[in-house]
Design a protein around this motif. Structure first.
Motif, PDB file in Angstrom:
ATOM      1  N   VAL A   1       0.832  -1.196   0.000  1.00 11.91           N
ATOM      2  CA  VAL A   1       0.000   0.000   0.000  1.00 11.91           C
ATOM      3  C   VAL A   1       0.875   1.258   0.000  1.00 11.91           C
ATOM      4  O   VAL A   1       2.001   1.254   0.509  1.00 11.91           O
ATOM      5  CB  VAL A   1      -0.951  -0.028   1.229  1.00 11.91           C
ATOM      6  N   GLY A   2       0.348   2.321  -0.590  1.00 12.84           N
ATOM      7  CA  GLY A   2       0.990   3.624  -0.499  1.00 12.84           C
ATOM      8  C   GLY A   2       2.406   3.631  -1.036  1.00 12.84           C
ATOM      9  O   GLY A   2       2.643   3.425  -2.224  1.00 12.84           O
ATOM     10  N   ALA A   3       3.373   3.861  -0.171  1.00 12.48           N
ATOM     11  CA  ALA A   3       4.773   3.995  -0.568  1.00 12.48           C
ATOM     12  C   ALA A   3       5.491   2.659  -0.750  1.00 12.48           C
ATOM     13  O   ALA A   3       6.721   2.634  -0.880  1.00 12.48           O
ATOM     14  CB  ALA A   3       5.517   4.849   0.461  1.00 12.48           C
ATOM     15  N   GLY A   4       4.759   1.567  -0.798  1.00 11.91           N
ATOM     16  CA  GLY A   4       5.390   0.247  -0.910  1.00 11.91           C
ATOM     17  C   GLY A   4       5.890  -0.059  -2.314  1.00 11.91           C
ATOM     18  O   GLY A   4       5.607  -1.127  -2.867  1.00 11.91           O
ATOM     19  N   ARG A   5       6.652   0.855  -2.886  1.00 11.19           N
ATOM     20  CA  ARG A   5       7.164   0.690  -4.249  1.00 11.19           C
ATOM     21  C   ARG A   5       8.281  -0.353  -4.293  1.00 11.19           C
ATOM     22  O   ARG A   5       8.965  -0.602  -3.309  1.00 11.19           O
ATOM     23  CB  ARG A   5       7.676   2.036  -4.774  1.00 11.19           C
ATOM     24  N   HIS A   6       8.448  -0.947  -5.475  1.00  6.67           N
ATOM     25  CA  HIS A   6       9.520  -1.919  -5.731  1.00  6.67           C
ATOM     26  C   HIS A   6       9.417  -3.130  -4.797  1.00  6.67           C
ATOM     27  O   HIS A   6      10.430  -3.721  -4.428  1.00  6.67           O
ATOM     28  CB  HIS A   6      10.894  -1.248  -5.595  1.00  6.67           C
ATOM     29  N   PHE A   7       8.226  -3.484  -4.434  1.00  2.00           N
ATOM     30  CA  PHE A   7       7.975  -4.716  -3.688  1.00  2.00           C
ATOM     31  C   PHE A   7       8.270  -5.911  -4.584  1.00  2.00           C
ATOM     32  O   PHE A   7       8.039  -5.879  -5.793  1.00  2.00           O
ATOM     33  CB  PHE A   7       6.517  -4.739  -3.240  1.00  2.00           C
TER      34      PHE A   7
ATOM     35  N   ILE B   1      -2.932  -4.823  -3.611  1.00  2.00           N
ATOM     36  CA  ILE B   1      -2.056  -3.702  -3.923  1.00  2.00           C
ATOM     37  C   ILE B   1      -2.935  -2.486  -4.183  1.00  2.00           C
ATOM     38  O   ILE B   1      -3.850  -2.550  -5.017  1.00  2.00           O
ATOM     39  CB  ILE B   1      -1.190  -4.001  -5.154  1.00  2.00           C
ATOM     40  N   ASN B   2      -2.702  -1.390  -3.471  1.00  2.00           N
ATOM     41  CA  ASN B   2      -3.517  -0.192  -3.691  1.00  2.00           C
ATOM     42  C   ASN B   2      -2.804   1.050  -3.169  1.00  2.00           C
ATOM     43  O   ASN B   2      -1.858   0.965  -2.374  1.00  2.00           O
ATOM     44  CB  ASN B   2      -4.890  -0.319  -3.032  1.00  2.00           C
ATOM     45  N   GLY B   3      -3.272   2.214  -3.611  1.00  2.00           N
ATOM     46  CA  GLY B   3      -2.690   3.476  -3.190  1.00  2.00           C
ATOM     47  C   GLY B   3      -3.181   3.904  -1.818  1.00  2.00           C
ATOM     48  O   GLY B   3      -4.090   3.306  -1.227  1.00  2.00           O
ATOM     49  N   ALA B   4      -2.538   4.967  -1.312  1.00  2.00           N
ATOM     50  CA  ALA B   4      -2.966   5.619  -0.077  1.00  2.00           C
ATOM     51  C   ALA B   4      -2.770   7.110  -0.277  1.00  2.00           C
ATOM     52  O   ALA B   4      -1.644   7.576  -0.431  1.00  2.00           O
ATOM     53  CB  ALA B   4      -2.150   5.121   1.117  1.00  2.00           C
ATOM     54  N   GLY B   5      -3.881   7.855  -0.341  1.00  2.00           N
ATOM     55  CA  GLY B   5      -3.793   9.267  -0.646  1.00  2.00           C
ATOM     56  C   GLY B   5      -3.247   9.460  -2.054  1.00  2.00           C
ATOM     57  O   GLY B   5      -3.766   8.913  -3.020  1.00  2.00           O
ATOM     58  N   SER B   6      -2.164  10.204  -2.164  1.00  2.00           N
ATOM     59  CA  SER B   6      -1.541  10.435  -3.477  1.00  2.00           C
ATOM     60  C   SER B   6      -0.308   9.567  -3.692  1.00  2.00           C
ATOM     61  O   SER B   6       0.480   9.816  -4.603  1.00  2.00           O
ATOM     62  CB  SER B   6      -1.149  11.917  -3.608  1.00  2.00           C
ATOM     63  N   ASP B   7      -0.124   8.542  -2.859  1.00  2.00           N
ATOM     64  CA  ASP B   7       1.038   7.661  -2.957  1.00  2.00           C
ATOM     65  C   ASP B   7       0.601   6.305  -3.502  1.00  2.00           C
ATOM     66  O   ASP B   7      -0.414   5.749  -3.042  1.00  2.00           O
ATOM     67  CB  ASP B   7       1.672   7.483  -1.581  1.00  2.00           C
ATOM     68  N   PHE B   8       1.368   5.773  -4.450  1.00  2.00           N
ATOM     69  CA  PHE B   8       0.987   4.516  -5.094  1.00  2.00           C
ATOM     70  C   PHE B   8       2.189   3.570  -5.139  1.00  2.00           C
ATOM     71  O   PHE B   8       3.306   3.994  -5.478  1.00  2.00           O
ATOM     72  CB  PHE B   8       0.458   4.772  -6.505  1.00  2.00           C
ATOM     73  N   PRO B   9       1.972   2.292  -4.811  1.00  2.00           N
ATOM     74  CA  PRO B   9       3.076   1.328  -4.743  1.00  2.00           C
ATOM     75  C   PRO B   9       3.432   0.771  -6.128  1.00  2.00           C
ATOM     76  O   PRO B   9       3.107  -0.380  -6.468  1.00  2.00           O
ATOM     77  CB  PRO B   9       2.520   0.243  -3.819  1.00  2.00           C
TER      78      PRO B   9
END
Length: 483
Positions: A202-208, A224-232
């Protein structure tokens, strides 16, 4: 010798029932051309016939059941079960990743939770062999790794570590550069509604990254989903085996890979099977990407919708760009003008689905290439916001445009839907016993005309046959020699 009058009446009634049922089935077959035009497959019509005939007198109920069974047999044949094959797809017995010196060793659930809570970039957290059971609250992976120093959570050997979750979420990843490998993870909730996700990214969980894990008994194994304006964005799900041991008793979404609003994910070389839910709308997907993300790729996966869980009510779809749609508040653009933009489905084998194998819903500029679909109702491109280039696919059914969807077919090999009402499956019959997992060719592989070569399901550099592979034998792992 005198015959029993009651027996004669029963015999006469039986013959009348059989004749009536045969006439009904013959009438359905005679209408197959018209029904095929509207895209109604026998497997779709069968439950409708049975439902409409229920509640009437026993004769009509019997006719309805017989007609329903006949339609299913004509369309789907006998039970389709993936043989217990050793495959090069899905989780492998050889460990993924490279052994690194040092690291953090953990041996209990509390030690694992603590190690993840204080993890630093570059840490390798290794679980010692055993069973780790968690209840009530998720394990938060919220400290960032780096590209050159991801945080790794692993077992040294696949099968040596069992993680059990009796809670809504297992690992909740909200920071970048986390990698999980060689684990066996299972949901053990008494109520299926409460085992939602093994991994929630979720959110800032990029490059998982999830590599070489076996994950069972969740509603959405990966959420897998965004949180506010942050997307993984920029995730990887590769060489995992995802399944359920029983039909899920829940009305919640059942989708082993539920990807919403994130972009540039790669879902590769996984085995996804047995995703059935018994409540709510009873519609499930093997994997989808939706929510206004872009450039997501599903490639070289084996999706077997119904393996051990054959014959359940509801609809199973293989892979989808767009799924069933997304509420605007969950969309990356807060509108979902399109559910997907520029995403790709290629070189997958999709089988044994009660609905379509590939479904595009408001998916613009999509590519659907080199897939093999067997025992599904084909490929649907739906709604005016969908557009797709389709090439090199081998489809045991049709490619359809619905509700204004724009399909640009290239060189594909398909079968018209009406043929399934007659029990005729020319694409399926190219294989020896596909419903038993034997995808060796009956004769020579059907070659495409021209020089174009596609990606290979089994890892070869290219494929020149229609569909996902030249030789399915290359997907079979070599057997260990007898001792």
């Amino acid at each position: 010798m005198k015959r029993n009058p009651a027996r004669r009446r029963k015999s006469r009634i039986g013959r009348l029932l059989l004749a009536g049922a045969l006439l009904a089935v013959a009438g359905v077959a005679g209408a197959a051309f018209a029904i095929g035009h509207f895209g109604i497959a026998p497997r779709t019509l069968a439950p409708y016939v049975e439902k409409r005939s229920s509640g009437h007198n026993p004769t009509i109920v019997g006719l309805g059941r017989f007609a329903s069974r006949s339609l299913l047999e004509l369309d789907r044949g006998g039970p389709a079960m993936l043989a217990d094959l050793a495959l090069t797809l899905g989780a492998q017995p050889q460990p993924a990743g490279t052994a690194r010196p040092g690291g953090v060793l953990v041996a209990t659930p509390d030690e694992l939770r603590a190690a993840i809570a204080r993890a630093e970039a570059g840490d390798v957290i290794t679980l010692l062999p055993g069973t780790y059971r968690f209840r009530e609250r998720a394990i938060d992976a919220n400290r960032p790794g780096r590209e050159a120093a991801p945080i790794v959570v692993r077992a040294l050997q696949p099968g040596s570590v069992q993680i059990e979750f009796d809670q809504v979420e297992g690992f909740r990843v909200s920071a970048p550069w986390w990698r999980f490998e060689n684990l066996a993870v299972r949901g053990v909730c008494g109520d299926d509604t409460y085992c939602e996700h093994a991994f929630h990214v979720v959110g800032a969980g990029r490059h998982f990254a999830s590599v070489n894990n076996t994950i069972a008994d969740f509603n959405a194994h990966f959420k897998i989903n965004g949180a506010g304006s942050d997307f993984p964005d920029d995730g990887l799900i590769a060489s995992n085996t995802l399944y359920n041991t029983h039909a899920r008793r829940t009305g919640n979404p059942v989708v082993p890979i539920d990807l919403v609003a994130a972009s540039r994910w790669t879902v590769r070389a996984n085995v996804i099977k047995d995703f059935v839910k018994l409540e709510g709308n009873q519609v499930t997907y093997g994997a989808f990407a939706k929510g206004a993300g872009s450039a997501n790729v599903f490639e070289r996966n084996l999706v077997w919708c119904e393996d051990k869980l054959r014959g359940q009510p509801g609809q199973r779809v293989g892979l989808s760009l767009g799924g069933g749609g997304t509420g605007a508040e969950y969309c990356r653009d807060r509108k979902c003008i399109t559910e997907q933009q520029g995403s790709t489905i290629r070189a997958n084998l999709i089988a044994a689905c009660s609905d379509v194998g590939i479904y595009l819903n408001s998916a613009a500029d999509s590519r659907v290439e080199d897939n093999t679909l067997v025992d599904t109702t084909g490929i649907d491109v739906r709604f005016a916001t969908s557009s797709a280039r389709l090439d090199g696919n081998l489809v045991d059914g049709p490619i359809r445009s619905r509700d204004g969807g724009l399909a640009h077919p290239g060189d594909n090999r398909t079968a018209p839907l009406w043929q399934s009402y007659l029990g005729y499956h020319p694409v399926r019959s190219l294989f020896r016993a596909p419903l038993d997992g034997d995808f060796s060719w009956q004769g020579s592989a059907p070659r495409r005309d021209g020089s174009r070569a596609g990606l290979d399901l089994c890892g070869a550099t290219q494929v020149r046959a229609y569909g996902a592979f030249d030789d399915f034998g290359a997907c079979l792992a070599p057997r260990a020699p007898p001792r």
